[in-house]
Design a protein around this motif. Structure first.
Motif, PDB file in Angstrom:
ATOM      1  N   SER A 134       0.829  -1.208   0.000  1.00 23.82           N
ATOM      2  CA  SER A 134       0.000   0.000   0.000  1.00 23.82           C
ATOM      3  C   SER A 134       0.861   1.255   0.000  1.00 23.82           C
ATOM      4  O   SER A 134       0.556   2.229  -0.699  1.00 23.82           O
TER       5      SER A 134
ATOM      6  N   ILE B  19       0.411   3.942  -3.098  1.00 24.46           N
ATOM      7  CA  ILE B  19      -0.137   5.308  -2.900  1.00 24.46           C
ATOM      8  C   ILE B  19       0.553   6.321  -3.798  1.00 24.46           C
ATOM      9  O   ILE B  19      -0.100   6.993  -4.613  1.00 24.46           O
TER      10      ILE B  19
ATOM     11  N   GLY C  19      -5.115   5.936  -5.329  1.00 21.74           N
ATOM     12  CA  GLY C  19      -4.108   6.213  -4.304  1.00 21.74           C
ATOM     13  C   GLY C  19      -4.750   6.564  -2.972  1.00 21.74           C
ATOM     14  O   GLY C  19      -4.272   6.142  -1.909  1.00 21.74           O
TER      15      GLY C  19
ATOM     16  N   ALA D  30      -4.540   4.562   0.651  1.00 19.69           N
ATOM     17  CA  ALA D  30      -4.216   5.226   1.918  1.00 19.69           C
ATOM     18  C   ALA D  30      -5.183   4.778   3.013  1.00 19.69           C
ATOM     19  O   ALA D  30      -4.771   4.505   4.163  1.00 19.69           O
TER      20      ALA D  30
END
Length: 431
Positions: A41, A45, A57, A61
């Motif tokens: 992750s 992002i 993105g 988050a």
């Protein structure tokens, strides 16, 4: 320097995933997957932001924060089952959202669903496999049908053809790497668990064999003194023996009964330690008083065998030990010295200070120890042997000596004397 860094890194990873003796294999895998997904992750992002997929993105988050919370709940709050269930539903729903903001079936979302299902099958309990399979299939079928009947809900979010190729390639690469490392981790974890189970099985088999051997020896060796006592009582009942012969038989029977009592006492201690574990109470022990109490018990045997006993013990010498364990060890070692020393032989017992250690030496002029028996002398594999007066044991005394010495943070060893006999040494920290 590099080795130290590697060890530190391994220790930190072990702490993050969870120690094997405190956390189950499934929970460790889930914690690892959470950490791995958080890393993915963190990479996704900025990658999606700069490729024009800003909403994607943003979703990653949110996913990062959710994974961090679920990881904390599993690793430090021991709520792994709840964390797994929440994470499976949450991650699939977030990827469904990503599907609609990442060009739908023309994007890379279906590959992420495949990767997610792979991770779910690793961490989910066996009884939930079918549930999560049906959930994944229905969810993917639903979003594809929605796109088919309402294509306007899935706009093309790629700025150009190059962005699409980069996104698909990156998602494929990420999926392959996660599957690769996840499979390796799973196989290694499985092999470790398998080796541990096999090792435990081997240990149990050895212990069971030794236990059977021990009970077989005990049942055999107890018959002999019991039969002798029975024969003596029958003889006393039927025949009037001369006083000298009667005294001789009584002395032999007394020695036999005492030897049998020592055998049973050792057996009871060993059984207790197997069932309840060793309990050690370390305290300052006056070595002179502890040793002399044991020697008083053996006075009759020493006299009957016409042995010469000498002692050289500092009356102020104090060791940090467990009094009962220390006396058990000395009783067994002195008993062995009496047992294997011929009538008229010598036994000496010394205790002195060496640096910060109290060293106790039991030396005899007996038969010594066969070099072939040296490797197994303090183990359950040791075979019992007859003493010079035909005394019999079960080979358990020296095993208990070794176990109890180690439990008191001491050391025990022996050596054959240059002339004849052998010497046993005990070393304990000074109080």
């Amino acid at each position: 320097m590099r080795i130290d860094f590697t060890k530190q890194l391994q220790a930190k990873l072990l702490y993050l995933v969870g120690p094997p003796d405190q956390v189950t294999l499934e929970n460790r895998i889930f914690n690892s997957m959470c950490l791995l997904a958080m890393v993915v992750s963190v990479v996704q992002i900025p990658f999606n932001y700069f490729t024009g997929l800003r909403m994607t993105g943003f979703i990653f988050a949110i996913l990062l924060l959710a994974l961090a919370g679920l990881y904390y709940l599993s690793r430090f709050k021991n709520r792994s089952a709840l964390s797994i269930a929440i994470s499976v539903v949450l991650v699939n729903l977030l990827f469904a959202w990503i599907y609609f903001v990442s060009s739908g079936i023309s994007g890379a979302s279906l590959m992420t669903f495949t990767l997610t299902f792979f991770l779910v099958m690793i961490v989910a309990p066996r009884g939930q496999y079918v549930i999560w399979l049906v959930f994944n299939l229905l969810l993917v079928a639903a979003i594809i049908l929605i796109e088919y009947y309402h294509p306007e809900l899935v706009p093309n979010m790629y700025a150009d053809r190059a962005s699409k190729i980069v996104d698909l390639s990156a998602t494929y690469l990420t999926s392959v790497l996660v599957i690769f490392f996840g499979t390796i981790y799973l196989k290694n974890a499985y092999n470790r668990e398998k080796q541990q189970r096999e090792e435990k099985t081997r240990v149990l088999e050895v212990l069971n064999t030794e236990k059977n051997k021990l009970f077989s020896i005990i049942s055999h060796d107890l018959r002999s003194p019991m039969a002798s006592i029975q024969s003596y009582l029958e003889l006393m009942k039927d025949i009037q023996l001369p006083p000298e012969q009667k005294l001789q038989l009584e002395a032999e029977l007394l020695a036999m009964v005492n030897n049998t009592q020592d055998m049973l006492y050792n057996m009871l201690l060993w059984s207790k330690s197997q069932l309840q574990g060793l309990t050690v109470h370390l305290a300052p022990v006056n070595v002179f008083k502890a040793v002399m109490t044991v020697l008083d018990i053996h006075t009759t045997f020493i006299t009957n065998k016409r042995l010469h006993l000498t002692t050289d013990i500092d009356k102020n010498l104090t060791a940090m030990a467990d009094l009962n364990m220390l006396q058990l060890i000395i009783r067994n070692l002195v008993g062995n010295a009496i047992k294997f020393t011929a009538p008229g032989g010598q036994i000496s017992l010394e205790a002195r200070q060496e640096n910060q250690q109290c060293v106790i030496t039991i030396r005899d002029s007996g038969t010594g120890i066969d070099p072939k028996r040296v490797p197994e002398i303090f183990s359950l594999k040791a075979r019992s042997t007859f003493g010079t007066g035909n005394e019999k044991g079960i080979g358990l005394g020296l095993y208990l000596c070794g176990e109890y010495t180690t439990a008191q943070h001491g050391r025990i060893w022996f050596q054959n004397n240059p002339d004849k006999g052998c010497s046993f040494f005990l070393s304990f920290p000074l109080a």
